[in-house]
Structures are given as C-alpha cells and as structure tokens.
Design a protein around this motif. Structure first.
Motif, PDB file in Angstrom:
ATOM      1  N   ALA A  68       0.829  -1.208   0.000  1.00 15.18           N
ATOM      2  CA  ALA A  68       0.000   0.000   0.000  1.00 15.18           C
ATOM      3  C   ALA A  68       0.863   1.258   0.000  1.00 15.18           C
ATOM      4  N   LEU A  69       1.918   1.268   0.809  1.00 15.66           N
ATOM      5  CA  LEU A  69       2.784   2.446   0.880  1.00 15.66           C
ATOM      6  C   LEU A  69       3.532   2.676  -0.430  1.00 15.66           C
ATOM      7  N   ALA A  70       3.995   1.613  -1.053  1.00 14.51           N
ATOM      8  CA  ALA A  70       4.726   1.759  -2.315  1.00 14.51           C
ATOM      9  C   ALA A  70       3.832   2.354  -3.403  1.00 14.51           C
ATOM     10  N   LYS A  71       2.625   1.841  -3.529  1.00 15.34           N
ATOM     11  CA  LYS A  71       1.697   2.357  -4.540  1.00 15.34           C
ATOM     12  C   LYS A  71       1.283   3.789  -4.227  1.00 15.34           C
ATOM     13  N   LEU A  72       0.982   4.036  -2.971  1.00 21.27           N
ATOM     14  CA  LEU A  72       0.565   5.368  -2.562  1.00 21.27           C
ATOM     15  C   LEU A  72       1.666   6.392  -2.812  1.00 21.27           C
ATOM     16  N   TYR A  73       2.885   6.054  -2.407  1.00 25.05           N
ATOM     17  CA  TYR A  73       3.995   6.990  -2.572  1.00 25.05           C
ATOM     18  C   TYR A  73       4.223   7.315  -4.052  1.00 25.05           C
ATOM     19  N   ARG A  74       4.109   6.325  -4.909  1.00 23.46           N
ATOM     20  CA  ARG A  74       4.295   6.549  -6.345  1.00 23.46           C
ATOM     21  C   ARG A  74       3.310   7.602  -6.858  1.00 23.46           C
ATOM     22  N   HIS A  75       2.050   7.503  -6.444  1.00 18.11           N
ATOM     23  CA  HIS A  75       1.035   8.460  -6.898  1.00 18.11           C
ATOM     24  C   HIS A  75       1.246   9.839  -6.260  1.00 18.11           C
ATOM     25  N   LEU A  76       1.634   9.867  -4.996  1.00 22.28           N
ATOM     26  CA  LEU A  76       1.889  11.154  -4.350  1.00 22.28           C
ATOM     27  C   LEU A  76       3.053  11.873  -5.023  1.00 22.28           C
ATOM     28  N   TYR A  77       4.103  11.134  -5.305  1.00 23.50           N
ATOM     29  CA  TYR A  77       5.275  11.724  -5.952  1.00 23.50           C
ATOM     30  C   TYR A  77       4.918  12.223  -7.353  1.00 23.50           C
ATOM     31  N   GLU A  78       4.141  11.445  -8.078  1.00 23.48           N
ATOM     32  CA  GLU A  78       3.718  11.843  -9.419  1.00 23.48           C
ATOM     33  C   GLU A  78       2.900  13.138  -9.355  1.00 23.48           C
ATOM     34  N   ALA A  79       1.967  13.214  -8.405  1.00 23.30           N
ATOM     35  CA  ALA A  79       1.139  14.414  -8.257  1.00 23.30           C
ATOM     36  C   ALA A  79       2.007  15.621  -7.916  1.00 23.30           C
ATOM     37  N   GLN A  80       2.995  15.405  -7.049  1.00 23.60           N
ATOM     38  CA  GLN A  80       3.905  16.491  -6.681  1.00 23.60           C
ATOM     39  C   GLN A  80       4.641  17.022  -7.909  1.00 23.60           C
ATOM     40  N   GLU A  81       5.203  16.137  -8.709  1.00 20.98           N
ATOM     41  CA  GLU A  81       5.971  16.560  -9.881  1.00 20.98           C
ATOM     42  C   GLU A  81       5.085  17.242 -10.921  1.00 20.98           C
ATOM     43  N   LEU A  82       3.887  16.736 -11.112  1.00 19.81           N
ATOM     44  CA  LEU A  82       2.959  17.365 -12.055  1.00 19.81           C
ATOM     45  C   LEU A  82       2.544  18.752 -11.565  1.00 19.81           C
ATOM     46  N   THR A 106      -5.051  16.023 -11.331  1.00 22.25           N
ATOM     47  CA  THR A 106      -6.299  15.464 -10.802  1.00 22.25           C
ATOM     48  C   THR A 106      -6.289  13.940 -10.862  1.00 22.25           C
ATOM     49  N   LYS A 107      -5.845  13.394 -11.986  1.00 18.86           N
ATOM     50  CA  LYS A 107      -5.799  11.935 -12.134  1.00 18.86           C
ATOM     51  C   LYS A 107      -4.830  11.308 -11.126  1.00 18.86           C
ATOM     52  N   ALA A 108      -3.652  11.916 -10.947  1.00 13.70           N
ATOM     53  CA  ALA A 108      -2.676  11.396  -9.971  1.00 13.70           C
ATOM     54  C   ALA A 108      -3.234  11.483  -8.554  1.00 13.70           C
ATOM     55  N   MET A 109      -3.943  12.559  -8.249  1.00 15.06           N
ATOM     56  CA  MET A 109      -4.532  12.717  -6.914  1.00 15.06           C
ATOM     57  C   MET A 109      -5.649  11.701  -6.685  1.00 15.06           C
ATOM     58  N   GLU A 110      -6.440  11.442  -7.718  1.00 17.18           N
ATOM     59  CA  GLU A 110      -7.493  10.433  -7.591  1.00 17.18           C
ATOM     60  C   GLU A 110      -6.884   9.049  -7.355  1.00 17.18           C
ATOM     61  N   SER A 111      -5.813   8.745  -8.060  1.00 17.31           N
ATOM     62  CA  SER A 111      -5.137   7.450  -7.873  1.00 17.31           C
ATOM     63  C   SER A 111      -4.563   7.344  -6.467  1.00 17.31           C
ATOM     64  N   ALA A 112      -3.949   8.424  -6.009  1.00 17.49           N
ATOM     65  CA  ALA A 112      -3.390   8.427  -4.647  1.00 17.49           C
ATOM     66  C   ALA A 112      -4.497   8.278  -3.618  1.00 17.49           C
ATOM     67  N   PHE A 134      -0.988  16.256   2.742  1.00 18.18           N
ATOM     68  CA  PHE A 134      -0.552  16.347   1.351  1.00 18.18           C
ATOM     69  C   PHE A 134      -1.732  16.719   0.451  1.00 18.18           C
ATOM     70  N   PHE A 135      -2.855  16.013   0.614  1.00 14.87           N
ATOM     71  CA  PHE A 135      -4.032  16.296  -0.213  1.00 14.87           C
ATOM     72  C   PHE A 135      -4.497  17.736  -0.015  1.00 14.87           C
ATOM     73  N   GLU A 136      -4.495  18.191   1.223  1.00 12.29           N
ATOM     74  CA  GLU A 136      -4.904  19.571   1.504  1.00 12.29           C
ATOM     75  C   GLU A 136      -3.959  20.566   0.840  1.00 12.29           C
ATOM     76  N   ALA A 137      -2.664  20.310   0.905  1.00 16.17           N
ATOM     77  CA  ALA A 137      -1.681  21.217   0.311  1.00 16.17           C
ATOM     78  C   ALA A 137      -1.821  21.258  -1.217  1.00 16.17           C
ATOM     79  N   VAL A 138      -1.986  20.101  -1.831  1.00 15.74           N
ATOM     80  CA  VAL A 138      -2.156  20.078  -3.293  1.00 15.74           C
ATOM     81  C   VAL A 138      -3.446  20.795  -3.678  1.00 15.74           C
TER      82      VAL A 138
END
Length: 193
Positions: A68-82, A106-112, A134-138
């Motif tokens: 769960a953490l690996a998948k979540l982190y991947r989406h959070l990092y992607e959203a951050q970079e986008l 939006t898509k990266a945030m939905e996945s996260a 993180f969600f609040e900040a984005v």
C-alpha cells in the motif's frame, strides 16, 4: 561363603524386593520424566503455534502495508511533480501548457486517494494524517493556480495567486512528501532518519 552364594547378607525375598524397588524406581522415574516432558511439550508446543500464527499474521499485514505504501507513494510523488510543472514559470519546447497539467494532477490525486482508501487500515494513523496534509496542500496549490488563471481576477492578484501556487508546489508539498517518505521508511525498514 563363596562368590556364587554371596548375597550380601540379604535373603532371597529381600533381594527380590530390592530388585523390584530398583525396577520400579527406574520405570517410575522414566515415566515421571516422560509425563512431565509431555506436559511441557504440550504447553510449549501450543505457545509455539500461537507465536507462529502471530508472526505469520504480522508478516502478512506488513506485506500489505509495504504494498500500500509503495503504490501510494508513487502516486503522491507523481502528483507532486505534475503540480510543480503546472506552476512552473518556465516551459520547455514542446511541453504542454499549465492548464493541460491540471487534469493530470487530478488523475494522480485520484489514484493516490484510491490507494490511501484501500490501504488506510494497514497504514499507521500518523502517516495517514501526513497524506491528508498532502491532499490539503495540493488542493491549496490547485486552488491558487485556478485563481491565478481566472479572467475575473485582477492581473496583480493573479500574480499573487500564481506565486502562492508555486510556493505550495515547490516548498510545502515537497516537504510533506519528504516527511511521508521518511515515515514510510520507518514503517517498512525500521529506519530512523
């Protein structure tokens, strides 16, 4: 008295009784030891089975947590970079426009969000709170970005909102992502920063 007839002063009945007592002592001691051994074996065997079941369960939970953490982190990092690219002042040749980044964020945030929802029970609550931050900040960054591009907003105010969006994208969000990464490493590896 000869060696063949020597009985140590004991009569035949006394020798029989002594021999019977010796046999009973040997058998009794072996049976007693065996009985005690069986009781201990049963008790410790049961405790060992309980410990094995606990360790198996803990191992399965840990595996789910890591996944769960690996998948979540991947989406959070992607959203951050986008979000960074969306709020960047500079553009590379052929790069998409800031507005075209918005649906990708939006898509990266939905996945996260989906990964967090699915793994929420496996992730420690402190780490879940960091993800919520993180969600609040984005959201704050995206809101500032939208206001910076709103045609009804004064151009001077648009620049302020653009600067706020960039500050969120380049300072606030990466700080939260680093905190999430550090906390995840502690959960996964037991590492302390």
């Amino acid at each position: 008295r000869t060696g063949a007839n020597y009985s140590g002063g004991l009569t035949m009945d006394q020798q029989s009784v002594s021999l019977v007592q010796l046999v009973i002592s040997i058998i009794g001691s072996g049976l007693g030891t065996t009985g005690v051994g069986l009781l201990f074996n049963r008790k410790f065997g049961r405790e060992l089975e309980i410990q094995k079941a606990f360790l198996t369960r803990a191992s399965n939970v840990h595996a789910h947590t890591v996944d769960a953490l690996a998948k979540l982190y991947r989406h959070l990092y992607e959203a951050q970079e986008l979000l960074k690219r969306m709020t960047s002042n500079g553009r590379m040749e052929g790069e998409i426009s800031p507005q075209e980044y918005a649906p990708l964020v939006t898509k990266a945030m939905e996945s996260a969000s989906m990964e967090l929802l699915e793994g929420r029970l496996f992730i420690p609550s402190a780490l879940v709170q960091q993800c919520d931050a993180f969600f609040e900040a984005v959201f704050e960054g995206r809101q500032n970005f939208a206001l910076a591009h709103h045609p009804m907003i004064d151009p001077g105010k648009q620049a302020e909102f653009w600067a706020k969006a960039a500050t969120v994208a380049y300072a606030k969000v990466p700080k939260i992502v680093r905190q999430i990464e550090e906390a995840a490493r502690v959960v996964i590896h037991g590492e302390r920063p």
